[in-house]
Scaffold this active site. Structure first.
Site, PDB file in Angstrom:
ATOM      1  N   ASP A  93      -5.464   2.480  -4.114  1.00 56.98           N
ATOM      2  CA  ASP A  93      -6.740   2.351  -3.397  1.00 56.98           C
ATOM      3  C   ASP A  93      -7.086   3.647  -2.673  1.00 56.98           C
ATOM      4  OD1 ASP A  93      -4.805   2.037  -1.397  1.00 56.98           O
ATOM      5  OD2 ASP A  93      -5.735   0.276  -0.492  1.00 56.98           O
ATOM      6  N   SER A 133       0.828  -1.199   0.000  1.00 56.05           N
ATOM      7  CA  SER A 133       0.000   0.000   0.000  1.00 56.05           C
ATOM      8  C   SER A 133       0.870   1.260   0.000  1.00 56.05           C
ATOM      9  CB  SER A 133      -0.969  -0.036   1.185  1.00 56.05           C
ATOM     10  OG  SER A 133      -1.947   0.965   1.067  1.00 56.05           O
ATOM     11  N   ASP A 136      -0.683   1.468  -4.698  1.00 54.47           N
ATOM     12  CA  ASP A 136      -1.586   0.418  -5.194  1.00 54.47           C
ATOM     13  C   ASP A 136      -2.945   0.988  -5.590  1.00 54.47           C
ATOM     14  OD1 ASP A 136      -2.293   0.807  -2.469  1.00 54.47           O
ATOM     15  OD2 ASP A 136      -3.228  -1.159  -2.380  1.00 54.47           O
ATOM     16  N   ASP A 154      -2.219   6.480  -4.200  1.00 54.15           N
ATOM     17  CA  ASP A 154      -1.043   5.865  -3.580  1.00 54.15           C
ATOM     18  C   ASP A 154      -0.543   4.712  -4.462  1.00 54.15           C
ATOM     19  OD1 ASP A 154      -2.981   3.956  -3.060  1.00 54.15           O
ATOM     20  OD2 ASP A 154      -2.440   3.675  -0.969  1.00 54.15           O
TER      21      ASP A 154
END
Length: 581
Positions: A310, A154, A308, A306
């Protein structure tokens, strides 16, 4: 440093050197740790095994039992595969979806995961290259797979990688599967792993799933006409070197936006994140290059995802023309306001809609929902809980949005995790609507505050590392439930205490009522007479305890915003003093 601990770590390291399982590069790294005079790095790498938790794995990359490497990833995947095969015993064609983001070793780990699943007789849909977390969630549902894995850490720093585990509804794993998977993973040693993949069971996917996902993202759109009128909205976007670059510019174009600019330096896929200190859009520093380009191009707004993709961050202009970074609570309540107000205006609300927020997110969202006759549900922190509510109400009530204060929102139900591509498209629609009405996003935020009341939202992280720190955090929660339970905070009487471990709400008179939540959680909340809300919870992944403080203040006009912020912050500081933090 404890000599016994050093000896224990040296013994584990020697096992890695003598085992035929580990490759020569890994052994060379382990030998360098053993040979080093300072044993700190060796101990850190081997003093414990990286724990597979309810969300999967996350840790610093490198050799060792306490590191993210192909062997730790392999053992976790073997355990996950064992659980899947047990849970779906008798089912033909069990399948999983596997993806990864931009991080170093991401492709290697994803291919390792795919090989192990396929070696265990499970069909794998492996993305051809990096893709956003929400697209992995979407693909699980679209392909009717039984589970999924996304290799990502993340928004953590560059040294980290991770492993998010998903179930057949496209959501991160909940009870009873979470503990069931952990039990299976804990039984596996690296010698048990089936490393040799079955190519016949691995199918590469990519563009066709992107198309389906982009079509689904358009379901989050509220008003195409307003986008058509403001198709030249001046947008600057940055993926912070991550997966958003694959999908988000294309998603914006598919919605009808035609004036999209990207931050070129940050469109480069790079797991070292060379242009930022940390790839976390919550940190204002990460937005510097985007704001610089926004100033040069006179942009209406600057947006980021960000690594990834999400989470999202939004920067808009204040009346002085300066950039203002919206916090997660402001973003969330702006989404809630717009979705409700404009669906209502366009006759899209049928009366069975609901919104979701986490218990630590601003209560203004509940005020917006209540005033407009839309049901709002509270849940624990984490999108798996929002996904659970969507699943429970499927076919009965219509989910129209949900979010949390940590920069995550989901505006449609085809995905079951935070979704920045859909949320970024929707925030651009909201900016287009504001511009259509002679306003900016900042103006809209002020309108919401004036209608529903201003609150300052502030999070305090108290970090206490090590075992002594963990003991101290545990004692703090014991004290807050007992001897140090506050009667007043910032001069206002505590009128309700919610204890999610006991699942009770207690009013000022001592009357106790049960809390209707799906599970117990180590969280405390205090509500005061003046509308202040304080939520306290130890972090499940880091050595800290978090205090989420929401404090109301007086705001009677847009120009009063700075003084309201000061008044709210003064109240926050008073709460901190009362709690001794």
């Amino acid at each position: 440093m404890d000599n016994e601990l050093i000896k224990s770590c040296e013994a584990k390291a020697q096992e890695w050197l003598s085992s035929p399982v580990y490759d020569e590069q890994t052994k060379a790294e382990v030998k360098a740790l053993l040979d080093a005079e300072d044993k700190t790095a060796l101990v850190d790498a081997f003093y414990q095994s990286l724990e597979f938790g309810t969300g999967g794995l996350r840790g610093i990359m490198g050799a060792g039992t306490n590191r993210m490497n192909r062997y730790i990833v392999g053992a976790a995947t073997q355990g996950f595969a064992n659980y899947i095969n047990k849970a779906f015993a008798g089912k033909k064609d069990i399948a999983v979806v596997v993806g990864h983001d931009c991080r170093n070793h991401g492709r290697e780990f994803a291919e390792t995961v795919a090989n192990i699943f396929s070696a265990n007789g499970i069909k794998v849909y492996l993305f051809e290259s990096l893709r956003p977390t929400p697209e992995i969630s979407f693909a699980i549902r679209q392909l009717k797979a039984q589970a999924g894995v996304n290799v990502t850490a993340s928004h953590n720093p560059k040294e980290y990688n991770g492993y998010k585990a998903y179930w057949d509804d496209g959501a991160q794993v909940l009870s009873p599967h979470d503990t069931g998977i952990i039990d299976e993973v804990n039984k596996v040693s690296v010698d048990d792993v089936k490393w040799e993949g079955n190519p016949d069971l691995i199918q590469i996917i990519g563009g066709e799933m992107d198309w389906d996902y982009l079509q689904a993202v358009k379901e989050a759109m509220v008003d195409q006409d307003v986008i058509n009128r403001q198709k030249d909205l001046n947008i600057v976007y940055t993926p912070l070197h991550g997966t958003g670059r694959v999908i988000i510019p294309e998603a914006l174009r598919s919605w009808g936006f035609q004036n999209i600019h990207v931050v070129p330096e940050q469109m480069v896929i790079d797991g070292n994140f060379p242009t930022v200190v940390s790839p976390n859009p919550e940190n204002s520093e990460a937005m510097t290059l985007g704001m610089k380009l926004g100033t040069k191009l006179n942009a209406d707004l600057v947006i980021a995802s960000d690594p990834d993709a999400d989470r999202l961050a939004i920067v808009c202009r204040n009346p002085k023309g300066e950039w203002e970074i919206l916090n997660g609570n402001q973003t969330c309540m702006m989404f809630a306001w717009y979705i409700i107000a404009n669906k209502k205006k366009l006759g899209q609300l049928k009366g069975n809609e609901f919104l979701v927020k986490t218990i630590v997110t601003t209560e203004i969202i509940k005020k917006i929902a209540d005033k407009n006759g839309v049901e709002m549900m509270d849940c624990y922190t984490g999108f798996k809980w929002i996904a659970a509510l969507i699943r429970e109400n499927e076919g009965v009530k219509k989910y129209i949005g949900g979010g949390e204060e940590s920069f995550g929102f989901l505006p449609f139900d085809k995905v079951r995790d935070k979704d920045s591509p859909a949320s970024i498209c929707l925030i651009c629609e909201i900016a287009a609507w504001a511009k259509d009405n002679g306003k900016t996003l900042y103006d809209l935020l002020m309108d919401i505050y004036l209608e529903y009341g201003y609150t300052m939202n502030h999070t305090v992280n108290v970090v206490r590392p090590g075992k002594t720190g963990a003991d101290e955090i545990k004692q703090m929660m014991v004290d807050f439930r007992g001897a140090k339970a506050p009667k007043t905070l910032a001069g206002s009487k505590v009128i309700c205490t919610k204890d999610y471990q006991a699942l009770t709400a207690t009013d000022a008179a001592g009357k106790v009522t049960p809390l209707d939540m799906p599970a117990k959680s180590n969280v405390l909340q205090w509500f005061t007479e003046d509308g202040t809300k304080i939520s306290v919870r130890p972090s499940g992944t880091e050595p800290k305890i978090k205090f989420y403080i929401e404090a109301p203040a007086t705001m009677q006009c847009p120009k009063c915003y700075p003084s309201a912020c000061e008044e709210g912050m003064a109240k926050v500081k008073a709460v901190c003093a009362d709690l001794g933090i």
